[in-house]
Design a protein around this motif. Structure first.
Motif, PDB file in Angstrom:
ATOM      1  N   ASN A  68      48.185  38.888  30.061  1.00 26.10           N
ATOM      2  CA  ASN A  68      47.144  39.761  30.589  1.00 26.10           C
ATOM      3  C   ASN A  68      46.598  39.174  31.877  1.00 26.10           C
ATOM      4  O   ASN A  68      46.717  37.968  32.125  1.00 26.10           O
ATOM      5  CB  ASN A  68      46.017  39.941  29.573  1.00 26.10           C
ATOM      6  CG  ASN A  68      46.472  40.733  28.363  1.00 26.10           C
ATOM      7  OD1 ASN A  68      47.045  41.804  28.491  1.00 26.10           O
ATOM      8  ND2 ASN A  68      46.220  40.198  27.173  1.00 26.10           N
ATOM      9  N   LEU A  69      45.994  40.023  32.706  1.00 31.77           N
ATOM     10  CA  LEU A  69      45.376  39.565  33.946  1.00 31.77           C
ATOM     11  C   LEU A  69      43.952  39.102  33.670  1.00 31.77           C
ATOM     12  O   LEU A  69      43.159  39.824  33.050  1.00 31.77           O
ATOM     13  CB  LEU A  69      45.346  40.698  34.982  1.00 31.77           C
ATOM     14  CG  LEU A  69      46.642  40.982  35.740  1.00 31.77           C
ATOM     15  CD1 LEU A  69      46.480  42.241  36.575  1.00 31.77           C
ATOM     16  CD2 LEU A  69      47.011  39.800  36.635  1.00 31.77           C
ATOM     17  N   LYS A  70      43.629  37.914  34.148  1.00 32.86           N
ATOM     18  CA  LYS A  70      42.286  37.374  34.008  1.00 32.86           C
ATOM     19  C   LYS A  70      41.631  37.340  35.392  1.00 32.86           C
ATOM     20  O   LYS A  70      42.219  36.845  36.355  1.00 32.86           O
ATOM     21  CB  LYS A  70      42.328  35.957  33.423  1.00 32.86           C
ATOM     22  CG  LYS A  70      42.981  35.868  32.043  1.00 32.86           C
ATOM     23  CD  LYS A  70      42.133  36.538  30.975  1.00 32.86           C
ATOM     24  CE  LYS A  70      42.726  36.363  29.580  1.00 32.86           C
ATOM     25  NZ  LYS A  70      41.881  36.934  28.517  1.00 32.86           N
ATOM     26  N   ILE A  71      40.419  37.861  35.471  1.00 30.65           N
ATOM     27  CA  ILE A  71      39.768  37.984  36.779  1.00 30.65           C
ATOM     28  C   ILE A  71      38.440  37.227  36.839  1.00 30.65           C
ATOM     29  O   ILE A  71      37.647  37.451  37.736  1.00 30.65           O
ATOM     30  CB  ILE A  71      39.561  39.464  37.151  1.00 30.65           C
ATOM     31  CG1 ILE A  71      38.686  40.182  36.123  1.00 30.65           C
ATOM     32  CG2 ILE A  71      40.906  40.155  37.314  1.00 30.65           C
ATOM     33  CD1 ILE A  71      38.261  41.584  36.564  1.00 30.65           C
ATOM     34  N   GLY A  72      38.214  36.310  35.902  1.00 27.01           N
ATOM     35  CA  GLY A  72      36.982  35.528  35.941  1.00 27.01           C
ATOM     36  C   GLY A  72      36.848  34.605  34.754  1.00 27.01           C
ATOM     37  O   GLY A  72      37.672  34.619  33.832  1.00 27.01           O
TER      38      GLY A  72
END
Length: 392
Positions: free
Chosen positions: A167-171
């Motif tokens: 999954n993409l993690k943005i923080g």
């Protein structure tokens, strides 16, 4: 099993077989550097801390894309607790077992293989430059060794390879280690009235600090302030009233919090307490850390690692997300629950950063740590998708 899958499996296994506790990453670094040198990387550089940085240049000018994966692992406390040897990298039921499989040698092997594969697929006809960094001492200091890497590379984008189940993690929330100290007067414990017990003083301080409410963020949650240890001196205090007491707090940081803003409420509280009780001597500061690198150099820093967060609609986040979907992946866009080297890249240096890695977050630091081969091999394709998305 396809040979293209076998390459990343074998490299991951070779990484796992190199025990690489923080400060002892030298054998792992040698294996990574050798892989880069024999697989078409244009340069391989080792800096003063022992970070290994390999690059592949595209034929056209463009952005610099850095993939960050730490080489160090936490120690294995007791090998007898493991079902399979922690440094043998054995494969059972579709999983590779060993210390560092999920945190995060699997990701680093997928990054290195992905960069090589992207260069082959494109014939290096892409815009920009790919950097793969094997980072030291992340388990001790999130983002400190990374400062040296971003100074050398000066990246436009960074991909953190910590486990995210692709999954993409943005923080993430950041982390600070705060030290509170009280100072008393030592004396014989048979006559305690002649001294000033620093632990009793600390007890009042702890009670007061519990009234402080850290800030809240709608996405990242609460800023935690939690006592993690307490120690008095002299210790053991055989018939001696302690003249010193130290408490450590773990403070989880939210976006926009600074060294000054985090300490301010504590400083104001303690100043007021000292005005009301002239016998109280108390101070607050950040913990200082110092570790030896395998290169012989010392790495040291104040333990303050900022939080960071991007909007899901940021152009580079959407570019990554859409490219992953075009390649058949279905990532969610979420945040990490723990601290990463993104504390430096995004939190300190304000470089566009996202996270994506194979395996589950909750396998890090565990007995019988493993990575599924399916996640590992898919990670290679995910990383090449990110190269396509961001090198334009």
């Amino acid at each position: 099993m396809e040979s293209k899958d076998q390459e990343v499996i074998s490299l991951c296994q070779e990484f796992i077989r190199q025990q690489s506790y923080s400060g002892h990453e030298n054998h792992m670094a040698q294996v990574l550097a050798q892989y880069m040198k024999t697989n078409g990387f244009d340069s391989v550089y080792t800096d003063k801390y022992g970070n290994v940085i390999g690059s592949i240049k595209g034929n056209r000018p463009g952005p610099k894309l850095l993939f960050d994966g730490h080489m160090d692992t936490v120690p294995v406390a007791d090998t007898s607790e493991w079902t399979y040897p922690p440094f043998a990298a054995e494969i059972h039921d579709g999983n590779i077992y060993g210390r560092g499989t999920s945190d995060m040698k699997g990701a680093l092997s997928a990054m290195a293989v992905g960069a090589k594969r992207f260069a082959q697929i494109t014939g290096k006809d892409f815009a920009g430059e790919i950097f793969i960094a094997g980072v030291v001492h992340e388990e001790c200091f999130e983002g400190v060794a990374a400062r040296e890497i971003s100074t050398y590379v000066q990246p436009d984008y960074v991909v953190i390879g910590e486990a995210s189940q692709l999954n993409l993690k943005i923080g993430q929330r950041g982390r600070a280690e705060i030290i509170v100290e009280t100072f008393g007067t030592s004396c014989h414990s048979a006559n305690p009235e002649k001294g000033l017990n620093a632990v009793y003083q600390m007890a009042h301080v702890i009670e007061a600090i519990q009234t402080l409410i850290p800030p809240h963020h709608d996405i990242l949650g609460n800023g935690i302030l939690e006592l993690t240890d307490i120690i008095s001196s002299p210790y053991p205090g055989a018939s001696v009233v302690p003249d010193y007491c130290r408490v450590t707090y773990d403070r989880r940081l939210l976006v926009g919090e600074t060294k000054e803003s985090v300490l301010q409420p504590l400083q104001e509280l303690l100043q007021n307490m000292m005005k009301q009780d002239v016998s109280l001597k108390v101070q607050v500061s950040y913990s200082q850390g110092s570790e030896q690198c395998y290169t012989g150099n010392e790495i040291k820093a104040e333990r303050f690692f900022p939080g960071w967060l991007y909007d899901t609609q940021e152009a580079f986040i959407q570019a990554a997300y859409q490219e992953l979907r075009r390649d058949g992946f279905t990532p969610q866009i979420t945040q990490y629950n723990f601290c990463t080297n993104g504390s430096h890249y995004a939190g300190e240096a304000h470089i566009k950063t996202l996270g994506l890695g194979p395996s589950r977050e909750n396998l890090a630091h565990t007995v019988n740590e493993y990575i599924s081969i399916e996640q590992l091999t898919k990670a290679v394709s995910c990383y090449t998708a990110l190269m396509k998305a961001l090198l334009k």
